[in-house]
Design an enzyme around this catalytic site. Structure first.
Site, PDB file in Angstrom:
ATOM      1  N   SER A 124      -8.477   3.074  -0.992  1.00 14.14           N
ATOM      2  CA  SER A 124      -7.699   2.852  -2.213  1.00 14.14           C
ATOM      3  C   SER A 124      -8.159   3.805  -3.309  1.00 14.14           C
ATOM      4  O   SER A 124      -9.341   4.174  -3.375  1.00 14.14           O
ATOM      5  CB  SER A 124      -7.938   1.411  -2.667  1.00 14.14           C
ATOM      6  OG  SER A 124      -7.466   1.209  -3.957  1.00 14.14           O
ATOM      7  N   TYR A 149     -13.640  -6.282  -4.616  1.00 12.92           N
ATOM      8  CA  TYR A 149     -12.629  -5.682  -3.735  1.00 12.92           C
ATOM      9  C   TYR A 149     -12.861  -4.174  -3.617  1.00 12.92           C
ATOM     10  O   TYR A 149     -12.926  -3.621  -2.510  1.00 12.92           O
ATOM     11  CB  TYR A 149     -11.212  -5.957  -4.252  1.00 12.92           C
ATOM     12  CG  TYR A 149     -10.185  -5.061  -3.588  1.00 12.92           C
ATOM     13  CD1 TYR A 149      -9.821  -5.253  -2.267  1.00 12.92           C
ATOM     14  CD2 TYR A 149      -9.613  -3.980  -4.278  1.00 12.92           C
ATOM     15  CE1 TYR A 149      -8.914  -4.407  -1.636  1.00 12.92           C
ATOM     16  CE2 TYR A 149      -8.707  -3.140  -3.664  1.00 12.92           C
ATOM     17  CZ  TYR A 149      -8.364  -3.343  -2.343  1.00 12.92           C
ATOM     18  OH  TYR A 149      -7.479  -2.503  -1.713  1.00 12.92           O
ATOM     19  N   LYS A 153     -14.142  -1.376  -0.375  1.00 17.15           N
ATOM     20  CA  LYS A 153     -13.536  -0.113   0.073  1.00 17.15           C
ATOM     21  C   LYS A 153     -14.577   1.009   0.050  1.00 17.15           C
ATOM     22  O   LYS A 153     -14.642   1.835   0.971  1.00 17.15           O
ATOM     23  CB  LYS A 153     -12.341   0.246  -0.812  1.00 17.15           C
ATOM     24  CG  LYS A 153     -11.162  -0.714  -0.684  1.00 17.15           C
ATOM     25  CD  LYS A 153     -10.558  -0.720   0.718  1.00 17.15           C
ATOM     26  CE  LYS A 153      -9.365  -1.638   0.851  1.00 17.15           C
ATOM     27  NZ  LYS A 153      -8.940  -1.865   2.235  1.00 17.15           N
TER      28      LYS A 153
HETATM   29  P1  NAD Z   1      -1.192  -7.314   2.890  1.00 14.01           P
HETATM   30  O1  NAD Z   1      -2.033  -8.459   2.440  1.00 14.01           O
HETATM   31  O2  NAD Z   1       0.274  -7.421   2.746  1.00 14.01           O
HETATM   32  O3  NAD Z   1      -1.514  -6.979   4.432  1.00 14.01           O
HETATM   33  C1  NAD Z   1      -2.776  -7.175   4.985  1.00 14.01           C
HETATM   34  C2  NAD Z   1      -2.581  -7.873   6.318  1.00 14.01           C
HETATM   35  O4  NAD Z   1      -3.870  -8.065   6.919  1.00 14.01           O
HETATM   36  C3  NAD Z   1      -1.933  -9.252   6.191  1.00 14.01           C
HETATM   37  O5  NAD Z   1      -0.876  -9.376   7.111  1.00 14.01           O
HETATM   38  C4  NAD Z   1      -3.074 -10.226   6.533  1.00 14.01           C
HETATM   39  O6  NAD Z   1      -2.595 -11.408   7.157  1.00 14.01           O
HETATM   40  C5  NAD Z   1      -3.933  -9.375   7.444  1.00 14.01           C
HETATM   41  N1  NAD Z   1      -5.359  -9.753   7.466  1.00 14.01           N
HETATM   42  C6  NAD Z   1      -6.183  -9.959   6.429  1.00 14.01           C
HETATM   43  N2  NAD Z   1      -7.398 -10.272   6.855  1.00 14.01           N
HETATM   44  C7  NAD Z   1      -7.358 -10.244   8.218  1.00 14.01           C
HETATM   45  C8  NAD Z   1      -8.307 -10.471   9.238  1.00 14.01           C
HETATM   46  N3  NAD Z   1      -9.569 -10.813   8.974  1.00 14.01           N
HETATM   47  N4  NAD Z   1      -7.914 -10.338  10.527  1.00 14.01           N
HETATM   48  C9  NAD Z   1      -6.629 -10.014  10.832  1.00 14.01           C
HETATM   49  N5  NAD Z   1      -5.686  -9.798   9.905  1.00 14.01           N
HETATM   50  C10 NAD Z   1      -6.054  -9.901   8.603  1.00 14.01           C
HETATM   51  O7  NAD Z   1      -1.742  -6.013   2.140  1.00 14.01           O
HETATM   52  P2  NAD Z   1      -1.109  -4.548   2.047  1.00 14.01           P
HETATM   53  O8  NAD Z   1      -0.635  -4.366   0.646  1.00 14.01           O
HETATM   54  O9  NAD Z   1      -0.206  -4.290   3.153  1.00 14.01           O
HETATM   55  O10 NAD Z   1      -2.435  -3.686   2.185  1.00 14.01           O
HETATM   56  C11 NAD Z   1      -2.875  -3.201   3.439  1.00 14.01           C
HETATM   57  C12 NAD Z   1      -4.202  -2.479   3.258  1.00 14.01           C
HETATM   58  O11 NAD Z   1      -4.039  -1.448   2.296  1.00 14.01           O
HETATM   59  C13 NAD Z   1      -5.325  -3.379   2.729  1.00 14.01           C
HETATM   60  O12 NAD Z   1      -6.522  -3.006   3.377  1.00 14.01           O
HETATM   61  C14 NAD Z   1      -5.390  -3.036   1.265  1.00 14.01           C
HETATM   62  O13 NAD Z   1      -6.678  -3.252   0.723  1.00 14.01           O
HETATM   63  C15 NAD Z   1      -5.029  -1.567   1.279  1.00 14.01           C
HETATM   64  N6  NAD Z   1      -4.457  -1.104   0.006  1.00 14.01           N
HETATM   65  C16 NAD Z   1      -3.370  -1.761  -0.519  1.00 14.01           C
HETATM   66  C17 NAD Z   1      -2.860  -1.346  -1.737  1.00 14.01           C
HETATM   67  C18 NAD Z   1      -1.685  -2.066  -2.374  1.00 14.01           C
HETATM   68  O14 NAD Z   1      -1.520  -1.940  -3.589  1.00 14.01           O
HETATM   69  N7  NAD Z   1      -0.879  -2.818  -1.643  1.00 14.01           N
HETATM   70  C19 NAD Z   1      -3.426  -0.249  -2.404  1.00 14.01           C
HETATM   71  C20 NAD Z   1      -4.518   0.395  -1.827  1.00 14.01           C
HETATM   72  C21 NAD Z   1      -5.039  -0.044  -0.615  1.00 14.01           C
HETATM   73  C1  WQD Z   2      -0.078  -1.433 -12.739  1.00  7.00           C
HETATM   74  C2  WQD Z   2       0.057  -1.328 -14.246  1.00  7.00           C
HETATM   75  C3  WQD Z   2      -1.140  -3.017 -15.476  1.00  7.00           C
HETATM   76  C4  WQD Z   2       1.206  -6.427 -14.140  1.00  7.00           C
HETATM   77  C5  WQD Z   2      -3.965  -2.419  -8.279  1.00  7.00           C
HETATM   78  C6  WQD Z   2      -5.373  -2.456  -7.765  1.00  7.00           C
HETATM   79  C7  WQD Z   2      -5.649  -1.200  -6.978  1.00  7.00           C
HETATM   80  C8  WQD Z   2      -4.605  -0.989  -5.891  1.00  7.00           C
HETATM   81  C9  WQD Z   2      -3.218  -1.071  -6.425  1.00  7.00           C
HETATM   82  C10 WQD Z   2      -5.432  -1.995  -3.886  1.00  7.00           C
HETATM   83  C11 WQD Z   2      -1.270  -1.584 -14.967  1.00  7.00           C
HETATM   84  C12 WQD Z   2       0.354  -3.140 -15.685  1.00  7.00           C
HETATM   85  C13 WQD Z   2       0.726  -5.148 -14.322  1.00  7.00           C
HETATM   86  C14 WQD Z   2       1.823  -7.083 -15.240  1.00  7.00           C
HETATM   87  C15 WQD Z   2       1.469  -5.130 -16.585  1.00  7.00           C
HETATM   88  N1  WQD Z   2      -4.691  -2.005  -4.881  1.00  7.00           N
HETATM   89  N2  WQD Z   2       0.852  -4.514 -15.523  1.00  7.00           N
HETATM   90  N3  WQD Z   2       1.938  -6.410 -16.418  1.00  7.00           N
HETATM   91  O1  WQD Z   2      -3.996  -2.402 -11.407  1.00  7.00           O
HETATM   92  O2  WQD Z   2      -2.985  -0.086 -11.120  1.00  7.00           O
HETATM   93  O3  WQD Z   2      -3.808  -1.310  -9.149  1.00  7.00           O
HETATM   94  O4  WQD Z   2      -3.056  -2.283  -7.181  1.00  7.00           O
HETATM   95  O5  WQD Z   2      -6.262  -1.178  -3.547  1.00  7.00           O
HETATM   96  O6  WQD Z   2      -6.927  -1.341  -6.455  1.00  7.00           O
HETATM   97  O7  WQD Z   2      -6.260  -2.548  -8.873  1.00  7.00           O
HETATM   98  O8  WQD Z   2      -1.750  -2.075 -10.213  1.00  7.00           O
HETATM   99  O9  WQD Z   2       0.432  -3.178 -10.251  1.00  7.00           O
HETATM  100  O10 WQD Z   2      -1.603  -4.485 -10.997  1.00  7.00           O
HETATM  101  O11 WQD Z   2      -0.744  -2.652 -12.428  1.00  7.00           O
HETATM  102  O12 WQD Z   2       1.584  -4.578 -17.687  1.00  7.00           O
HETATM  103  O13 WQD Z   2       2.242  -8.250 -15.152  1.00  7.00           O
HETATM  104  O14 WQD Z   2       0.948  -2.361 -14.689  1.00  7.00           O
HETATM  105  O15 WQD Z   2      -1.821  -3.228 -16.686  1.00  7.00           O
HETATM  106  O16 WQD Z   2      -1.309  -0.711 -16.042  1.00  7.00           O
HETATM  107  P1  WQD Z   2      -3.202  -1.453 -10.599  1.00  7.00           P
HETATM  108  P2  WQD Z   2      -0.883  -3.187 -10.913  1.00  7.00           P
END
Ligand code: NAD
Ligand code: WQD
Length: 338
Positions: A124, A149, A153
């Protein structure tokens, strides 16, 4: 070629499974449905026209994983499974370290035992922490993160670095996602957070669909052009496609690789809200509230390395992201429960 996708029924995983099957890969999913639902599997089947193999398996379950690698011939792994809510991780850090870090160690051990040494890992942009200035470049020093969290990572990235240093037969792609939003063009799969969403786009969509009253914009006194925070939003379909390029990289080369997956462009919260209103014609009432703790003013990627080395770059702009998020939300007002 057969790809094991952990977390394959989640938001990014489900879109990636479809992209993989469309590209001709066989897909094996391991998910424990902690944050997803069985109906996603049906939708993947419907959209891809093919059946992924599914195991209801927790990645911390060594015997369960061993069974998968024994029964299936796996060529490479895409590892999405993990817990991802920043706020929640501050209240239950041990669950985050156990699920994300210990789970990854078990997965890597089982892979090694079966001679599978190719992995794409969901990292991330959060690993860049607060000390680096955007545009964020892969070689920057990482680690100054402010929540458990984000630390999971960073720790997993370090584990992967040490693993490669110990055995250079591995091929490891660490992908640092920026802010994934949007949904599949069909409107059949998308992001379906439980309860009140933490993230911006699901919140906007639920206000537009009438499930939430109004959006609170967290602060308009940042040092940005309109005072609201700037982020690098990326369409989940672009992200899914990036995984195809990354899997190909693991199949072609050994090595330790790190790539930002972002567009390289930042949009402010107000710009996203206005783009959504413009594209969808929906009303999105909002108010300006106080800053949210831990938010940084401006986060966006330098996306040039993925382009140069993977031949990947984002294709969709903010208007596509808003239109597709809305198609999913408006056709599924109750998400997968509808
Ligand atoms: P999500 O929660 O929709 O998907 C994660 C999936 O993993 C889910 O289906 C959940 O049931 C499964 N899971 C969790 N723990 C598990 C375990 N112990 N064993 C088996 N399955 C398990 O999340 P997402 O948004 O699709 O994110 C996927 C990956 O990408 C995550 O690792 C997340 O940290 C990373 N990521 C997401 C974002 C984002 O904003 N969505 C941003 C950066 C990184
Ligand atoms: C985006 C912008 C908020 C909600 C997060 C995780 C990051 C990554 C992606 C996993 C920010 C603003 C939000 C609301 C708002 N995930 N906001 N009102 O915080 O950039 O990133 O998701 O790895 O690790 O931290 O994403 O969508 O929460 O926020 O004003 O109700 O929207 O302040 O500026 P963020 P977000």
């Amino acid at each position: 070629m057969s790809i094991l996708v952990t977390g394959g029924t989640g938001y990014i995983g489900s879109h990636t499974c479809i992209a993989l099957m469309e590209a001709g890969y066989d897909v094996v999913i391991a998910d424990n449905y902690y944050n997803s639902k069985p109906v996603v599997l049906e939708r993947i089947r419907e959209l891809a026209g093919k059946e992924p193999v599914f195991y209801n398996c927790d990645i911390r379950d060594r015997a369960g994983l061993d069974k998968i690698f024994t029964e299936q011939k796996i060529d490479s792994v895409i590892h999405f499974a993990g817990l991802k809510a920043v706020g929640e991780s501050c209240h239950m850090p041990l669950q985050y370290f156990d699920n994300n870090v210990s789970g990854t160690v078990v997965l890597l051990e089982v892979m090694a035992a079966h001679g599978v040494r190719r992995i794409v890992f969901s990292s991330s942009a959060t690993v860049y922490g607060s000390e680096n200035e955007s545009p964020l470049v892969e070689d920057m020093h990482i680690g100054s993160v402010s929540n458990p969290y984000g630390r999971t990572k960073v720790m997993i990235e370090e584990i992967l670095n040490d693993l490669y240093a110990s055995d250079d037969r591995w091929s490891i792609c660490k992908l640092r996602y920026f802010n994934p939003i949007g949904a599949h063009k069909s409107g059949r799969i998308g992001e379906d957070p439980n309860g009140i969403p933490n993230n911006l786009m699901p919140y906007i969509s639920r206000v537009a669909v009438g499930k939430l009253e109004q959006l609170t914009i967290f602060g308009n006194d940042y040092d940005t052009p309109d005072g609201t925070c700037v982020r690098d939003y990326i369409h989940v379909l672009d992200l899914a496609r990036g995984h195809i390029n990354a899997v190909q990289k693991t199949l072609a080369d050994t090595g330790l690789f790190t790539y930002n997956l972002g567009t390289g462009h930042g949009y402010s919260v107000l710009e996203v809200v206005n783009a959504f209103i413009k594209v969808t014609g929906q009303n999105v009432p909002y108010r300006i509230g106080p800053r949210r703790e831990g938010d940084l003013a401006c986060v966006y990627s330098d996306a040039s390395r993925a382009k140069a080395e993977l031949g990947w770059e984002a294709q969709y702009g903010i208007e596509d992201m808003c239109a597709d998020a809305w198609r999913w939300q408006s056709r599924n007002p109750d998400g997968y429960d509808g």
